[in-house]
Design a protein around this motif. Structure first.
Motif, short mmCIF file in Angstrom:
data_model
loop_
_atom_site.label_atom_id
_atom_site.label_comp_id
_atom_site.label_asym_id
_atom_site.label_seq_id
_atom_site.Cartn_x
_atom_site.Cartn_y
_atom_site.Cartn_z
N CYS A 55 3.51 75.69 67.14
CA CYS A 55 4.10 76.39 68.29
C CYS A 55 5.43 75.74 68.69
O CYS A 55 5.84 74.72 68.12
CB CYS A 55 3.13 76.39 69.46
SG CYS A 55 2.77 74.75 70.11
N LYS A 56 6.08 76.32 69.66
CA LYS A 56 7.37 75.80 70.13
C LYS A 56 7.26 74.34 70.56
O LYS A 56 8.12 73.53 70.22
CB LYS A 56 7.86 76.67 71.29
CG LYS A 56 9.08 76.13 72.01
CD LYS A 56 9.45 77.01 73.18
CE LYS A 56 10.46 76.35 74.11
NZ LYS A 56 10.82 77.23 75.26
N ARG A 57 6.22 74.00 71.28
CA ARG A 57 6.06 72.61 71.74
C ARG A 57 5.90 71.66 70.57
O ARG A 57 6.45 70.56 70.58
CB ARG A 57 4.88 72.51 72.71
CG ARG A 57 4.62 71.09 73.20
CD ARG A 57 3.73 71.06 74.40
NE ARG A 57 4.42 71.50 75.60
CZ ARG A 57 4.06 71.15 76.84
NH1 ARG A 57 3.00 70.37 77.02
NH2 ARG A 57 4.72 71.58 77.88
N ASP A 58 5.14 72.08 69.55
CA ASP A 58 4.97 71.23 68.36
C ASP A 58 6.30 71.04 67.64
O ASP A 58 6.60 69.95 67.15
CB ASP A 58 3.95 71.84 67.41
CG ASP A 58 2.53 71.76 67.95
OD1 ASP A 58 2.27 70.91 68.82
OD2 ASP A 58 1.68 72.57 67.51
N LEU A 59 7.09 72.09 67.57
CA LEU A 59 8.40 72.00 66.92
C LEU A 59 9.30 71.04 67.69
O LEU A 59 9.98 70.18 67.09
CB LEU A 59 9.04 73.38 66.83
CG LEU A 59 10.49 73.42 66.31
CD1 LEU A 59 10.57 72.82 64.91
CD2 LEU A 59 11.00 74.87 66.30
N LEU A 60 9.32 71.17 69.00
CA LEU A 60 10.14 70.26 69.81
C LEU A 60 9.66 68.81 69.66
O LEU A 60 10.47 67.89 69.60
CB LEU A 60 10.08 70.68 71.28
CG LEU A 60 10.86 71.94 71.65
CD1 LEU A 60 10.58 72.32 73.10
CD2 LEU A 60 12.35 71.75 71.43
N ARG A 61 8.34 68.64 69.59
CA ARG A 61 7.81 67.27 69.42
C ARG A 61 8.29 66.66 68.11
O ARG A 61 8.70 65.50 68.07
CB ARG A 61 6.28 67.30 69.48
CG ARG A 61 5.65 65.90 69.36
CD ARG A 61 4.15 65.96 69.39
NE ARG A 61 3.64 66.36 70.71
CZ ARG A 61 3.09 67.53 70.99
NH1 ARG A 61 2.97 68.45 70.03
NH2 ARG A 61 2.67 67.81 72.20
N LYS A 62 8.25 67.45 67.04
CA LYS A 62 8.72 66.94 65.74
C LYS A 62 10.21 66.62 65.78
O LYS A 62 10.67 65.61 65.23
CB LYS A 62 8.42 67.97 64.65
CG LYS A 62 6.96 68.14 64.31
CD LYS A 62 6.77 69.14 63.18
CE LYS A 62 5.31 69.25 62.73
NZ LYS A 62 4.43 69.80 63.75
N ALA A 63 10.98 67.48 66.45
CA ALA A 63 12.42 67.24 66.56
C ALA A 63 12.70 65.96 67.35
O ALA A 63 13.58 65.17 67.00
CB ALA A 63 13.11 68.43 67.20
N MET A 64 11.94 65.73 68.41
CA MET A 64 12.14 64.53 69.21
C MET A 64 11.68 63.28 68.47
O MET A 64 12.29 62.21 68.59
CB MET A 64 11.42 64.68 70.56
CG MET A 64 12.08 65.69 71.49
SD MET A 64 11.37 65.74 73.15
CE MET A 64 9.75 66.44 72.83
#
Length: 221
Positions: A55-64
């Motif tokens: 999901c979007k949150r998982d994608l942001l977590r990986k980017a961070m």
């Protein structure tokens, strides 16, 4: 084997496009960023994003996580590297990253909407600034165990170090007053911050600080 290597390169290139798209869009949309926008920016389907990154949150977590890993890469230097050099490389890399126009804009955009997206803002903080502090603290815990830093609270030490590296630089930028816009100015400040930190926390064998060839400093240098 060749097919496997080709698939790995393809996946790595796609990951890079996706994470680049996330960084670009965060600077424009902030926490309003959508998976549709990321897919369009990265040139892939939304289904691909969900299947590979969640999901979007998982994608942001990986980017961070990638951001924190890059920002702290200097701390992975070999054991023989002098402590001052490791910390100076970390400080210079951190200042260089924070001073990139896109990253400054991202901070401003996210900060401006944090009151509206409180939960998302807390998530972004935990995945970036807090995760960075924790990573530095774990590195300091190892250095304490190895006897290169004196024993103290590594999380307090990490927060203090990052604060010393930043100084008032980003407040100056926020209020559009003169700041350390040149690499030479940032290096001079980074050396002062790291040497001051080492005077407080380095073990005696690591505490020697080389003489500063330029002792003249001002608030914007």
């Amino acid at each position: 084997m060749q097919t496997s290597d080709a698939n790995t390169r393809t996946n790595d290139a796609r990951d890079q496009r996706v994470f680049d798209a996330v960084r670009e869009l965060l600077a424009i949309q902030g926490m309003r960023l959508s998976m549709d926008a990321v897919a369009a920016q990265a040139g892939c389907s939304k289904q691909t994003l969900y299947s590979r990154y969640g999901c979007k949150r998982d994608l942001l977590r990986k980017a961070m996580q990638l951001h924190v890993s890059t920002a702290t890469s200097a701390l992975s230097a070999c054991r023989e590297t002098p402590l001052r050099q490791i910390l100076l490389d970390f400080a210079l890399g951190y200042l260089e990253h924070r001073n990139q126009p896109r990253n400054r804009q991202t901070s401003q955009v996210i900060g401006a909407s944090a009151h509206e997206f409180r939960e998302e803002a807390r998530f972004m903080y935990q995945g970036s600034a807090e995760a960075l502090r924790d990573h530095v603290a774990e590195w300091m815990r190892t250095e304490i165990a190895d006897g290169r830093l004196i024993h103290d609270d590594p999380h307090f030490m990490a927060e203090l170090l990052i604060s010393m590296i930043c100084g008032q630089e980003f407040e100056r930028q926020r209020f559009h007053v003169p700041h350390r816009e040149h690499a030479r100015q940032r290096r001079q400040w980074a050396e002062f911050a790291i040497d001051s930190f080492l005077r407080a926390f380095a073990a005696p064998a690591e505490a020697a600080v080389p003489p500063n060839k330029n002792n003249t400093r001002s608030s914007s240098r």
